[in-house]
Design an enzyme around this catalytic site. Sequence first.
Site, short mmCIF file in Angstrom:
data_model
loop_
_atom_site.label_atom_id
_atom_site.label_comp_id
_atom_site.label_asym_id
_atom_site.label_seq_id
_atom_site.Cartn_x
_atom_site.Cartn_y
_atom_site.Cartn_z
N LYS A 1 0.84 -1.20 0.00
CA LYS A 1 0.00 0.00 0.00
C LYS A 1 0.88 1.25 0.00
O LYS A 1 2.01 1.22 0.49
CB LYS A 1 -0.86 0.02 1.28
CG LYS A 1 -1.98 -0.97 1.33
CD LYS A 1 -2.76 -0.82 2.63
CE LYS A 1 -3.91 -1.81 2.71
NZ LYS A 1 -4.96 -1.61 1.70
N ARG B 1 -10.32 -11.54 2.04
CA ARG B 1 -11.20 -12.58 1.48
C ARG B 1 -10.55 -13.97 1.54
O ARG B 1 -11.23 -14.97 1.63
CB ARG B 1 -11.64 -12.18 0.06
CG ARG B 1 -10.52 -12.07 -0.93
CD ARG B 1 -10.89 -11.23 -2.15
NE ARG B 1 -10.92 -9.79 -1.86
CZ ARG B 1 -11.25 -8.86 -2.75
NH1 ARG B 1 -11.60 -9.18 -3.97
NH2 ARG B 1 -11.25 -7.57 -2.41
N1 BES Z 1 -8.06 -3.74 4.52
C1 BES Z 1 -8.26 -3.29 3.19
C2 BES Z 1 -9.57 -2.52 3.00
C3 BES Z 1 -9.71 -1.23 3.76
C4 BES Z 1 -9.43 -0.02 3.15
C5 BES Z 1 -10.17 -1.23 5.06
C6 BES Z 1 -9.60 1.17 3.86
C7 BES Z 1 -10.33 -0.04 5.75
C8 BES Z 1 -10.05 1.15 5.14
C9 BES Z 1 -8.28 -4.49 2.24
O1 BES Z 1 -7.50 -5.57 2.62
C10 BES Z 1 -7.75 -4.01 0.95
O2 BES Z 1 -6.61 -3.68 0.88
N2 BES Z 1 -8.62 -3.99 -0.06
C11 BES Z 1 -8.23 -3.55 -1.35
C12 BES Z 1 -8.76 -4.54 -2.34
C13 BES Z 1 -8.21 -4.37 -3.73
C14 BES Z 1 -6.75 -4.75 -3.74
C15 BES Z 1 -8.99 -5.26 -4.66
C16 BES Z 1 -8.84 -2.18 -1.56
O3 BES Z 1 -9.95 -1.93 -1.09
O4 BES Z 1 -8.19 -1.35 -2.18
MN MN Z 2 -5.52 -5.40 1.95
#
Ligand code: BES
Ligand code: MN
Length: 503
Positions: free
Chosen positions: A281, A355
């Site tokens: 990230k 997931r």
């Molecule tokens: N933990 C994150 C989602 C999240 C984002 C929670 C902001 C709380 C606040 C999750 O694991 C994630 O990174 N999701 C990605 C999915 C994508 C890679 C398909 C996302 O939402 O960008």
């Molecule tokens: Mn994630």
Amino acid sequence: MTDLPKLSFQKLAEPKKGIAILLAGEGPLFGPIGQALDDASSGAISRAAKAAAFQGKAKSFLDILAPAGLDLDRILIAGVGDAGALKDLDWHLLGGAVAGKLANGGAAATVVLELADGGSPGADAAALFAAGAKLSSYRFDRYKKKKKEDDEQKKKPPQRIVIATEGHSAARKAYTALDAVTDGTLLARDLVNEPANVLGPDDFAKRAKALDKLGVEVKVLGEKEMQKLKMNALLAVGQGSERESRFVVMRWNGLGKSSKKDPVVFVGKGVVFDTGGISIKPAAGMEDMKGDMGGAACVTGLMHALAARKARVNAVGVIGLVENMPDGKAQRPGDIVTSMSGQTVEVINTDAEGRLVLADALTYVQQKFKPAFIVDLATLTGAIIVALGNEYAGMFSNDDTLASQLSAAGEATGEKVWRMPLAKEYDKLIDSRFADMKNVGGRWGGAITAAQFLQRYIEDVPWAHLDVAGTAMGSPQTDVNKSWASGFGVRLLDRLVADNYEG
Ligand code: BES
Ligand code: MN
Ligand code: ZN
């Protein structure tokens, strides 16, 4: 946890010391007790109201020094508007708002729950008022070591809040059950607020294990046991971390050991920190990913609530605890893992890790139990925040009854859910060239394709998935939540159980 005010109940009577909180309506401002206080001060209270153009409107407040003639220190008047129109949830929020006004509040405060007609709101409303006051007083200030010198930190609600109300015994009784739910919510907040260096998978598991004091049966699985169970999807997420993954199964048998009734089942995503893994990230805001275990925190808080109030239900709570880190051992984009269900997943993006954790947890609960329903909670996607902001959690369900029960519980508790679609057209988007499915579905509808992924692990059982990415943390400050972590879902799911599945 912070020093929280002690709440107690007594009969409706005139307060003699400390801070008095009076309710005021839009007709005559006060009932008999308020009127008596006004008389004892030769009308100073009603003069103050007039001077401030205070008319008892809902959500308006008037804060005055107690006038001569009274032994009180301070009088806080809370407008309730048309009191007859107030729902239980309004009393809950009012309790929170009042406690907020009492910050800086000295030793003791007495809330006179008296309406203009001299009566009080019902026992449930009075109990919810008190619970709201406790919830809103929560601060996560464990690491504020210099707090004593810090003025901001001196602003504390009083140590004691007495609720004077008609039928105070019934209110006290209702409050005792409710307090279990409040404590469950505060446990969830604590878990989410805690930084990831303090709360790794094993630390979290130990906090869950502590629920055995309440009579919850808690089993903690380590990586070896998970390997035996073939939980390869969950394990793949944790394999880049120095800290071993954990899988926790909590059981509350409120109907007794011999009961054969199918349990209600809750599953939580517990990523103690989500760096994204190799699909790392960006730096900005990454610290928030200490809260990526909000689903697991809710399930743990809920199990606390159900056990502490001795809910007449058989309930199972399962949480997958992992840390998603980039490392020489971490999983790579393009890796293919075989999940516990036997289905294979091509990992396109290691940041879509939640997931993978849930997939094996969902398979586990269906193999081990015969769930009456499954509700999973996860801070799963940023996309659900784009869709719904921070007010509603996203709800996906294969069952209209469960979905409407959840919606109703959401409206009743203020922990609201908004139903989102599931459909085969979306499901197609996660077909993979190399495996049974891939773990991301492209640019659009990201919260939906994530839910479709989970649904591939659900057999013939009522199921709902709550995407709480926007509501578990960083959610708006409300009258009952002044904390970054909200504890979202504990009150919602306790209510779902209490209204539909108990007894
Ligand atoms: N933990 C994150 C989602 C999240 C984002 C929670 C902001 C709380 C606040 C999750 O694991 C994630 O990174 N999701 C990605 C999915 C994508 C890679 C398909 C996302 O939402 O960008
Ligand atoms: Mn994630
Ligand atoms: Zn995540």
